[in-house]
Scaffold this motif. Structure first.
Motif, short mmCIF file in Angstrom:
data_model
loop_
_atom_site.label_atom_id
_atom_site.label_comp_id
_atom_site.label_asym_id
_atom_site.label_seq_id
_atom_site.Cartn_x
_atom_site.Cartn_y
_atom_site.Cartn_z
N ARG A 53 -5.34 -14.71 8.80
CA ARG A 53 -4.88 -13.99 9.99
C ARG A 53 -3.82 -12.93 9.62
O ARG A 53 -3.84 -11.82 10.13
N HIS A 54 -2.90 -13.29 8.74
CA HIS A 54 -1.89 -12.33 8.29
C HIS A 54 -2.54 -11.19 7.51
O HIS A 54 -2.12 -10.04 7.64
N LEU A 55 -3.52 -11.51 6.69
CA LEU A 55 -4.19 -10.49 5.88
C LEU A 55 -4.97 -9.51 6.77
O LEU A 55 -4.91 -8.30 6.57
N VAL A 56 -5.67 -10.04 7.76
CA VAL A 56 -6.45 -9.19 8.67
C VAL A 56 -5.54 -8.28 9.50
O VAL A 56 -5.86 -7.12 9.74
N ASN A 57 -4.40 -8.80 9.91
CA ASN A 57 -3.46 -8.03 10.74
C ASN A 57 -2.33 -7.42 9.94
O ASN A 57 -1.24 -7.17 10.47
N TYR A 58 -2.57 -7.17 8.65
CA TYR A 58 -1.52 -6.69 7.76
C TYR A 58 -0.87 -5.41 8.28
O TYR A 58 0.36 -5.30 8.30
N SER A 59 -1.65 -4.44 8.69
CA SER A 59 -1.09 -3.15 9.12
C SER A 59 -0.21 -3.30 10.37
O SER A 59 0.77 -2.57 10.54
N LEU A 60 -0.54 -4.26 11.23
CA LEU A 60 0.28 -4.48 12.43
C LEU A 60 1.56 -5.25 12.10
O LEU A 60 2.59 -5.03 12.73
N LEU A 61 1.47 -6.15 11.13
CA LEU A 61 2.60 -7.04 10.84
C LEU A 61 3.57 -6.49 9.80
O LEU A 61 4.70 -6.98 9.71
N CYS A 62 3.16 -5.52 8.98
CA CYS A 62 3.98 -5.14 7.83
C CYS A 62 5.35 -4.60 8.23
O CYS A 62 6.30 -4.72 7.45
N ASN A 63 5.51 -4.06 9.40
CA ASN A 63 6.82 -3.55 9.83
C ASN A 63 7.57 -4.51 10.73
O ASN A 63 8.77 -4.35 10.94
N THR A 64 6.88 -5.51 11.29
CA THR A 64 7.52 -6.42 12.24
C THR A 64 7.69 -7.83 11.70
O THR A 64 8.29 -8.67 12.37
N PHE A 65 7.17 -8.13 10.52
CA PHE A 65 7.27 -9.47 9.96
C PHE A 65 8.73 -9.77 9.64
O PHE A 65 9.47 -8.90 9.18
N PRO A 66 9.19 -11.00 9.87
CA PRO A 66 10.59 -11.34 9.60
C PRO A 66 10.95 -11.15 8.12
O PRO A 66 10.14 -11.43 7.23
N THR A 67 12.16 -10.69 7.87
CA THR A 67 12.62 -10.53 6.50
C THR A 67 13.18 -11.84 6.00
O THR A 67 13.80 -12.59 6.74
N VAL A 68 12.94 -12.12 4.74
CA VAL A 68 13.41 -13.35 4.12
C VAL A 68 14.13 -12.99 2.82
O VAL A 68 13.63 -12.16 2.04
N LEU A 69 15.27 -13.57 2.59
CA LEU A 69 16.05 -13.37 1.36
C LEU A 69 16.30 -11.90 1.06
O LEU A 69 16.17 -11.45 -0.07
N ASN A 70 16.62 -11.14 2.07
CA ASN A 70 16.93 -9.72 1.96
C ASN A 70 15.78 -8.88 1.40
O ASN A 70 16.00 -7.78 0.89
N MET A 71 14.56 -9.39 1.47
CA MET A 71 13.39 -8.60 1.09
C MET A 71 12.97 -7.78 2.31
O MET A 71 13.28 -8.13 3.43
N SER A 72 12.22 -6.73 2.05
CA SER A 72 11.72 -5.94 3.17
C SER A 72 10.68 -6.75 3.95
O SER A 72 10.17 -7.76 3.47
N SER A 73 10.38 -6.28 5.13
CA SER A 73 9.41 -6.94 5.98
C SER A 73 8.04 -6.97 5.29
O SER A 73 7.34 -8.00 5.31
N GLU A 74 7.67 -5.87 4.68
CA GLU A 74 6.37 -5.79 4.01
C GLU A 74 6.31 -6.72 2.79
O GLU A 74 5.31 -7.42 2.58
N CYS A 75 7.39 -6.77 2.03
CA CYS A 75 7.44 -7.65 0.86
C CYS A 75 7.38 -9.12 1.28
O CYS A 75 6.70 -9.93 0.64
N SER A 76 8.09 -9.47 2.35
CA SER A 76 8.05 -10.84 2.87
C SER A 76 6.65 -11.22 3.31
O SER A 76 6.19 -12.35 3.06
N LEU A 77 5.97 -10.30 3.97
CA LEU A 77 4.61 -10.56 4.42
C LEU A 77 3.66 -10.75 3.24
O LEU A 77 2.85 -11.68 3.24
N ILE A 78 3.77 -9.90 2.24
CA ILE A 78 2.91 -10.03 1.05
C ILE A 78 3.16 -11.37 0.37
O ILE A 78 2.22 -12.07 -0.01
N LEU A 79 4.42 -11.75 0.22
CA LEU A 79 4.75 -13.04 -0.40
C LEU A 79 4.18 -14.19 0.41
O LEU A 79 3.60 -15.13 -0.15
#
Length: 169
Positions: free
Chosen positions: A42-68
């Motif tokens: 679900r995260h992979l399919v909606n990647y473009s929608l989530l990459c800017n709104t995904f919560p940040t973890v450990l001071n990583m960017s939203s996109e990096c947190s989503l990829i991880l």
């Protein structure tokens, strides 16, 4: 004829005495693997929608947190389902679920109230996953796994059998 020699009691004793722990561990691995895998897909399919709104973890960017998170959800789920490096593969999802629970508990999600015991909010989902992954971490993959077959191969290469190796441990 005594009451304890009757058929229902004998069936009860036979059915309660046998355990299927390896089959139960396989079921648990497949269940939790499929459950987390569907989040990853679900995260992979909606990647473009989530990459800017995904919560940040450990001071990583939203996109990096989503990829991880996608990597953890897909790779670790697949490894756990087939029983490959099962105990090691359970650690990243535990950390991800702790981060998710922290995020939910600290009311960082807008319009999501902190839950109580009578609540049906999604905050209980990370705790359920943590419990299942802790079980797999402690119990191990069981005999229906690549880990077990790999260990048998390694034991065979040493010229020993399974009982000899387990006696040494």
């Amino acid at each position: 004829m005594c009451w304890y020699n009757s058929r229902p009691i004998n069936w009860f004793i036979k059915l309660s005495g046998y355990t299927y722990s390896n089959l139960a561990r396989l079921f648990m691995r497949l269940f939790v693997g499929v459950m987390l895998l569907q989040f990853g897909i679900r995260h992979l399919v909606n990647y473009s929608l989530l990459c800017n709104t995904f919560p940040t973890v450990l001071n990583m960017s939203s996109e990096c947190s989503l990829i991880l998170m996608i990597i953890i959800e897909l790779v670790c789920s697949l490894f756990i389902m087939v029983g490959f490096f099962t105990r090691l593969s359970a650690i990243p999802p535990i950390c991800a679920m702790i981060a998710a629970e922290y995020y939910i508990l600290h009311d960082m999600v807008p319009n999501l109230p902190v839950y109580g015991l009578d609540s049906t909010d999604p905050g209980y989902l990370p705790i359920m996953f943590i419990g299942i992954y802790m079980y797999l971490l402690i119990a191990g993959p069981g005999k229906i796994s690549l880990d077990y077959f790999t260990s048998l191969y390694i034991i065979q290469q040493k010229g020993k059998d399974e009982e000899e190796e387990l006696d040494e441990v």
